[in-house]
Design a protein around this motif. Structure first.
Motif, mmCIF file in Angstrom:
data_model
loop_
_atom_site.group_PDB
_atom_site.id
_atom_site.type_symbol
_atom_site.label_atom_id
_atom_site.label_comp_id
_atom_site.label_asym_id
_atom_site.label_seq_id
_atom_site.Cartn_x
_atom_site.Cartn_y
_atom_site.Cartn_z
ATOM 1 N N GLU A 1 0.829 -1.206 0.000
ATOM 2 C CA GLU A 1 0.000 0.000 0.000
ATOM 3 C C GLU A 1 0.863 1.256 0.000
ATOM 4 N N VAL A 2 2.009 1.185 0.642
ATOM 5 C CA VAL A 2 3.011 2.251 0.589
ATOM 6 C C VAL A 2 4.359 1.598 0.320
ATOM 7 N N THR A 3 5.301 2.401 -0.165
ATOM 8 C CA THR A 3 6.628 1.864 -0.482
ATOM 9 C C THR A 3 7.581 1.973 0.694
ATOM 10 N N ILE A 4 7.440 3.036 1.484
ATOM 11 C CA ILE A 4 8.371 3.322 2.575
ATOM 12 C C ILE A 4 7.586 3.763 3.799
ATOM 13 N N ALA A 5 8.077 3.377 4.990
ATOM 14 C CA ALA A 5 7.596 3.925 6.260
ATOM 15 C C ALA A 5 8.797 4.486 7.010
ATOM 16 N N VAL A 6 8.747 5.769 7.344
ATOM 17 C CA VAL A 6 9.816 6.422 8.108
ATOM 18 C C VAL A 6 9.392 6.456 9.563
ATOM 19 N N VAL A 7 10.212 5.869 10.449
ATOM 20 C CA VAL A 7 9.857 5.718 11.862
ATOM 21 C C VAL A 7 10.888 6.440 12.723
ATOM 22 N N VAL A 8 10.411 7.320 13.614
ATOM 23 C CA VAL A 8 11.271 7.960 14.617
ATOM 24 C C VAL A 8 11.150 7.156 15.896
ATOM 25 N N PRO A 9 12.225 6.527 16.385
ATOM 26 C CA PRO A 9 12.131 5.679 17.579
ATOM 27 C C PRO A 9 11.936 6.497 18.847
ATOM 28 N N GLU A 10 11.396 5.858 19.840
ATOM 29 C CA GLU A 10 11.191 6.516 21.131
ATOM 30 C C GLU A 10 12.548 6.882 21.746
ATOM 31 N N GLY A 11 12.646 8.103 22.276
ATOM 32 C CA GLY A 11 13.894 8.576 22.881
ATOM 33 C C GLY A 11 14.882 9.122 21.884
ATOM 34 N N TRP A 12 14.456 9.298 20.628
ATOM 35 C CA TRP A 12 15.379 9.748 19.587
ATOM 36 C C TRP A 12 15.882 11.167 19.849
ATOM 37 N N THR A 13 14.974 12.091 20.210
ATOM 38 C CA THR A 13 15.386 13.483 20.445
ATOM 39 C C THR A 13 16.360 13.569 21.613
ATOM 40 N N ALA A 14 16.086 12.809 22.660
ATOM 41 C CA ALA A 14 16.966 12.843 23.833
ATOM 42 C C ALA A 14 18.344 12.288 23.516
ATOM 43 N N SER A 15 18.428 11.427 22.498
ATOM 44 C CA SER A 15 19.726 10.811 22.187
ATOM 45 C C SER A 15 20.587 11.660 21.256
ATOM 46 N N LEU A 16 20.032 12.803 20.781
ATOM 47 C CA LEU A 16 20.786 13.595 19.824
ATOM 48 C C LEU A 16 22.081 14.139 20.404
ATOM 49 N N GLY A 17 22.105 14.402 21.704
ATOM 50 C CA GLY A 17 23.336 14.911 22.303
ATOM 51 C C GLY A 17 24.255 13.825 22.799
ATOM 52 N N ALA A 18 23.855 12.580 22.676
ATOM 53 C CA ALA A 18 24.686 11.467 23.159
ATOM 54 C C ALA A 18 25.768 11.132 22.138
ATOM 55 N N GLY A 19 26.644 10.255 22.515
ATOM 56 C CA GLY A 19 27.731 9.878 21.617
ATOM 57 C C GLY A 19 27.241 9.139 20.400
ATOM 58 N N GLU A 20 26.178 8.331 20.554
ATOM 59 C CA GLU A 20 25.623 7.564 19.436
ATOM 60 C C GLU A 20 24.113 7.782 19.403
ATOM 61 N N PRO A 21 23.635 8.747 18.607
ATOM 62 C CA PRO A 21 22.190 8.988 18.513
ATOM 63 C C PRO A 21 21.465 7.756 17.958
ATOM 64 N N LEU A 22 20.239 7.576 18.405
ATOM 65 C CA LEU A 22 19.441 6.468 17.891
ATOM 66 C C LEU A 22 19.196 6.650 16.389
ATOM 67 N N PRO A 23 19.294 5.582 15.616
ATOM 68 C CA PRO A 23 19.061 5.731 14.169
ATOM 69 C C PRO A 23 17.574 5.842 13.851
ATOM 70 N N LEU A 24 17.267 6.616 12.839
ATOM 71 C CA LEU A 24 15.920 6.616 12.287
ATOM 72 C C LEU A 24 15.739 5.348 11.464
ATOM 73 N N ARG A 25 14.548 4.794 11.462
ATOM 74 C CA ARG A 25 14.295 3.542 10.750
ATOM 75 C C ARG A 25 13.464 3.812 9.503
ATOM 76 N N VAL A 26 13.902 3.262 8.402
ATOM 77 C CA VAL A 26 13.175 3.353 7.137
ATOM 78 C C VAL A 26 12.760 1.938 6.758
ATOM 79 N N LEU A 27 11.470 1.628 6.939
ATOM 80 C CA LEU A 27 10.941 0.316 6.579
ATOM 81 C C LEU A 27 10.650 0.329 5.089
ATOM 82 N N ALA A 28 11.301 -0.551 4.329
ATOM 83 C CA ALA A 28 11.294 -0.424 2.868
ATOM 84 C C ALA A 28 10.747 -1.663 2.188
ATOM 85 N N ASP A 29 10.115 -1.425 1.052
ATOM 86 C CA ASP A 29 9.738 -2.468 0.094
ATOM 87 C C ASP A 29 10.726 -2.366 -1.059
ATOM 88 N N THR A 30 11.709 -3.267 -1.082
ATOM 89 C CA THR A 30 12.794 -3.154 -2.054
ATOM 90 C C THR A 30 12.449 -3.772 -3.402
#
Length: 404
Positions: A115-144
């Motif tokens: 029904e869609v080709t891509i879903a872009v997902v922002v994980p919980e705690g992503w904004t808080a992790s921006l200042g950390a050494g390793e920010p949480l990755p954004l997830r792109v659920l894909a139909d390849t």
């Protein structure tokens, strides 16, 4: 005498308009089809929008701004996670912030179903992790099945990340999203984008199933038409006339020819996918019920079309010319020659008038998306209805032999 040969050849073409049409018009038709497919798609810097849904499990102003930037990009055709109009009531509902877990599951299901080709997902705690050494990755659920789309959306997300995190302010309850030049701390790395292939991770050679479907349907149409031409051969050598003098009725003859084409077509399609499993790892044995139903519907429609063409044509040569034009056109529009994801929406809708598109979509649901038999209902209904309608048309056209 040399010029006499040329004159005779030109006269023959003059009295055979189908052959002349095949030689002069068909190249223009196919040039037009492929030009319409690729015009403003590849090599022009433009492409059609990609169907994308977004899920915000973080629920912060920064994550909302990020997904709004993604949804508003010119390369994106944004669709809400839920189908109800209420999901568009506000920005949070549009990105699924009201029920993150349910929205995430629904987004993945929409990708799996195509029904869609891509879903872009922002994980919980992503904004808080921006200042950390390793920010949480954004997830792109894909139909390849469309291999271009994930790369394009990665670029869109990267651009939106720059816009959303540039003005991010420190969270009172968490680390700062970035550090200035004089802060005395190293600037944290930018957030990563993780592409998750939902469909082909567990498949040995997933793309082969799509190629097998396209090639199998195209050659099925050619072989069915060639075998249906035996009716015209039997008319020419008067075998058909002798059959009409026997107890065999025209309805029995047409149905018998249709069943014969069905048997040959089922064997042809089964051999194609059996070879694909043996050599390329396509999972045929794991999808036998759905494959059987889809194959019977596809072969039935192809056999009906072949008999209708044979009954409409007056000679084997005319049948060959007409069938080449029709089958190649159907194959170009329906996705047997060019993947349909490269086509514009208008071209994709035009392809829905061909057997190829419905058959390829059905086989992709089986071997690419692993959907159950119930999800094949649209394809089975269209192809099955076409088989019945074309068989009736072939019987109606065959009355000319009864009246001869």
């Amino acid at each position: 005498m040399t010029f006499q040969v040329v004159r005779v050849g030109l006269q023959r073409l003059k009295h055979n308009p189908v052959e002349l049409l095949l030689a002069l018009l068909v190249p223009i038709v196919f040039f037009t089809i492929f030009a319409m497919i690729f015009d403003k798609q590849l090599g022009s810097g433009k492409t059609k929008p990609i169907r994308v849904t977004t899920v915000d499990t973080d629920g912060t102003a920064v994550s909302q701004e990020l997904l709004d930037a993604v949804a508003g990009d010119e390369l994106v055709l944004h669709e809400p996670v839920l189908a109800s109009p209420a999901t568009n009531a506000d920005r949070g509902a549009r990105h699924g912030a009201d029920d993150p877990a349910e929205s995430f599951d629904l987004a993945g299901e929409r990708v799996l179903r195509g029904e869609v080709t891509i879903a872009v997902v922002v994980p919980e705690g992503w904004t808080a992790s921006l200042g950390a050494g390793e920010p949480l990755p954004l997830r792109v659920l894909a139909d390849t099945s469309d291999p271009v789309a994930p790369k394009m959306i990665e670029a869109v997300v990267a651009r939106a990340l720059g816009e959303a995190t540039a003005g991010a302010t420190p969270d009172p309850g968490g680390p700062t999203p970035g550090a200035g030049p004089g802060s005395g701390r190293a600037t944290p790395p930018p957030p990563a984008v993780e592409v998750v292939d939902l469909l082909s991770e567990e498949k040995v050679n997933p793309v082969v199933s799509m190629y097998a479907a396209g090639i199998a349907v195209m050659f099925l149409l050619f072989s069915a038409t060639g075998n249906a031409g035996q009716l015209l051969d039997e008319e020419e050598n008067q075998t058909l006339e002798r059959l009409m003098c026997s107890r065999l009725g025209m309805t029995q003859l047409i149905v018998g020819k249709w069943l014969l084409l069905m048997i040959l077509g089922v064997v042809q399609i089964t051999l194609m996918f059996g070879w694909a499993q043996l050599v390329f790892g396509v999972d045929l044995t794991g999808h036998v019920p759905a494959f059987t139903m889809m194959t019977l519907a596809t072969v039935g429609a192809a056999a009906g079309l072949a008999l209708a063409l044979a009954a409409a044509c007056r000679s084997r040569g005319q049948l060959n010319a007409v069938s080449v034009i029709l089958i190649l056109t159907m194959s170009a529009l329906g996705g047997s020659m060019v993947p349909r994801y490269l086509m514009s929406d208008a071209m994709q809708q035009a392809g829905r008038f061909t057997f190829n598109a419905w058959a390829i979509d059905g086989y992709n649901k089986i071997f690419w998306r692993d959907l159950p038999l119930a999800d094949l209902a649209p394809e089975l209904m269209v192809l099955g209805g076409s088989a019945l309608g074309l068989l009736l048309l072939a019987r109606l056209l065959a009355t000319r032999w009864e009246m001869a």
